[in-house]
Design an enzyme around this catalytic site. Structure first.
Site, PDB file in Angstrom:
ATOM      1  N   GLU A 188      -7.140  -7.482  -0.480  1.00  0.00           N
ATOM      2  CA  GLU A 188      -7.557  -7.408   0.915  1.00  0.00           C
ATOM      3  C   GLU A 188      -9.049  -7.134   0.969  1.00  0.00           C
ATOM      4  OE1 GLU A 188      -5.398  -4.740   3.402  1.00  0.00           O
ATOM      5  OE2 GLU A 188      -3.446  -5.672   3.045  1.00  0.00           O
ATOM      6  N   GLU A 246       0.831  -1.203   0.000  1.00  0.00           N
ATOM      7  CA  GLU A 246       0.000   0.000   0.000  1.00  0.00           C
ATOM      8  C   GLU A 246       0.874   1.264   0.000  1.00  0.00           C
ATOM      9  OE1 GLU A 246      -4.007  -1.622   2.226  1.00  0.00           O
ATOM     10  OE2 GLU A 246      -2.359  -0.927   3.492  1.00  0.00           O
TER      11      GLU A 246
END
Length: 574
Positions: free
Chosen positions: A285, A205
């Site tokens: 995710e 991320e």
């Protein structure tokens, strides 16, 4: 005379408009026998895991492939429980597991590596292969995961001006040194080489980090390619925000996204299509729940909502990893923190309201997910393994052993460090950020004691030491001790802290983590059966930081308590 001529060639298929650096070839072997006879024999198909930009899917050994995966963190699960958790994931219908590797879990000091016991990541990966699970690996170097410093070693901060997660030469030197230790352990386990690791994430991320340093990502890409080879599928994961996808993606790394069950699925995958117009849809995710912060309510997510979102994505042909499928526990000091307008420390429990509970028990959510998966692919034959047995060991009385200040000679044998102003924890090989004031007065002339508490307790202190005289008071930091015996069995249990404030718990030298019942929501700590003795007394050590009751005791239960939160107007420090 017979002459055998061996030749090889590579076939490189069309890869779509977004050119990728990975070699995608199919070797073949042609045997020419010069004796009036020409024979051609094809070699067995090579193992491969690739992107198909024409059909918008993955290809495993040449055939279209879609994975349904779940996250598990080996660092949050005691090694004796690995098989149980992984088997339950396999029996849930998952084809893969997603695994983080926390750098600081394995390199506690520069050049000092620990891959033994609970840290034996190779043994964990080998176990996933034994059980028939593929692996999506996330080796960082930064992992987030609500883990201490996102997996980065605190010793990086010994260099005060270092810029983490950037192309800072000092940071890159440390990263390269680590990757040269870690990735050679990974390479033989890649799918192309006969293993079960189908893809590897680079960073984590990164688009949410302020630096937006493409040179850093490019350096990592080069390092991963050099150490893992040109065939491995490398990818990134970011949120669906356009700015984060801009800073977190790089040519040569397949861009995936993450979002939860409350999101608009079409819009979310539309964000992925902005950076990857072709190729498989991937939610790396998909949040099955959420984490808990000290002082906030216990997080929970509807099983029906999670199951419906999963079904909708699978109906679209998407690849999904569920984060988390089994959360586990932040033992010792490994719980991290978030900063979202304020400092938000994470609880010891990482239950996450996941399909498998903190103790590894199947939940209603797991069976709802399993039902959805059964609509898209066959489930493994056989029943789901049951919940692990739990036991209420009852009330255990403790006694005060010593005030913290009276045992500094044991816990800091090298003596105090004198300093005009407080040093950072990193400077004294411990985690304080600056000077301390009392009101408007700056405090100075410090005696600083770095405490090696865990080292002493693992060596048998204080149970093996001479009893200390105590002032009998219950206020202030102090150690408490006690023992209990199991009735011939060692089962999982949960310990409650009636009348305690905030501190740390060890049983038989194992650091079970922080308790903070006065803050909540977590009221109990998980005690795995592997920590307990059957044939001798179990030693309890508690470091209470604020104050215990006059007759202190612990209460061992057969179920956890998560849901009590006191209403504080301001957030205390971690």
């Amino acid at each position: 005379m017979v002459v055998v001529v061996v030749s090889t060639f590579q076939f490189v298929p069309y890869r779509g408009p977004a050119e990728r650096p990975a070699r995608m070839g199919l070797p073949a072997l042609a045997l020419l026998l010069v004796a009036g006879v020409l024979l051609t024999q094809a070699s067995p198909p090579a193992r491969s895991f690739q992107l198909d930009y024409e059909k918008d899917c993955f290809r495993k050994d040449g055939a279209p492939f879609r994975y349904i995966s779940g996250s598990i963190h080996y660092a949050r699960v005691p090694r004796p429980a690995w098989r149980d958790r992984l088997l339950k994931m396999y029996m849930s219908g998952l084809s893969a597991v997603q695994v983080y590797i926390p750098w600081n879990y394995h390199e506690p000091l520069p050049g000092v590596y620990d891959f033994a016991g609970d840290r034996d990541v190779e043994a964990f990966l080998d176990l996933t292969a034994e059980l028939g699970l593929l692996v999506i690996l996330r080796p960082g170097p930064y992992i987030c995961a609500e883990w201490e410093m996102g997996g980065l070693p605190a010793w990086l901060l010994w260099k005060p001006d270092i810029i983490l997660r950037s192309s800072d030469p000092a940071y890159l030197a440390a990263v390269d040194s680590w990757l040269h230790v870690l990735l050679p352990k990974i390479k033989p386990r890649l799918y192309q080489y006969g293993g079960n690791i189908i893809s590897v994430q680079v960073e984590n991320e990164y688009g949410s980090y302020y630096a937006c340093d493409y040179e850093y990502l490019q350096h990592l890409l080069g390092s991963f390619r050099a150490l893992l080879g040109s065939e491995v599928l490398l990818f990134t994961t970011d949120s669906t925000q356009a700015e984060e996808l801009r800073c977190g993606t790089l040519q040569g790394l397949y861009a995936t996204i993450d979002f939860g069950p409350g999101s608009n699925i079409t819009e979310s995958f539309g964000a992925q299509r902005q950076v990857e117009p072709k190729g498989p849809l991937v939610n790396s995710e998909y949040y099955t729940g959420w984490l808990d912060y000290w002082g906030e309510v216990h997080a929970s997510t509807s099983s029906a909502q999670v199951a419906q979102g999963l079904e909708d994505m699978l109906q679209m042909g998407a690849n999904v990893n569920m984060y988390m499928f089994h959360g586990g526990t932040n033992f010792a000091y490994w719980s991290g923190a978030d900063f979202k307008d304020q400092y938000k420390p994470v609880t010891t429990s990482y239950d996450y309201d996941a399909p498998l509970s903190e103790a590894g028990d199947p939940t209603e959510k797991l069976f709802a997910i399993r039902t959805v998966i059964s609509k898209f692919q066959p489930l493994p034959v056989g029943p789901m393994p049951p919940a692990t047995p739990k036991y209420s060991y009852g009330r255990v009385a403790l006694k005060k052993y010593a005030d913290l200040l009276s045992v500094l000679d044991v816990l800091c044998p090298s003596g105090a460090i004198q300093s005009q102003f407080p040093l950072t924890f990193e400077a004294i090989k411990q985690g304080m950020l600056g000077n301390i004031s009392l009101g408007s007065s700056l405090l100075s002339n410090w005696l600083i004691y770095p405490l090696a508490i865990d080292t002493a307790i693992k060596q048998g202190w204080p149970h093996a030491a001479q009893p200390q005289s105590s002032n009998g008071g219950t206020a202030g930091p102090a150690f408490y001790t006690g023992t209990f015996e199991t009735p011939g069995i060692a089962w999982d249990t949960f310990v409650k802290f009636p009348g305690w404030s905030k501190g740390q718990l060890w049983i038989n030298g194992f650091n079970l983590g922080r308790y903070w019942p006065s803050r909540g929501p977590q009221q109990t700590l998980f005690v795995p059966s592997s920590v307990l003795h059957v044939d001798r007394p179990n030693n309890i050590t508690v470091l209470e930081l604020e104050g215990a009751s006059p007759a202190p005791f612990l209460l061992f239960l057969d179920k956890p308590l998560f849901n009590r939160t006191l209403n504080h107007s301001t957030m205390a420090t971690k």
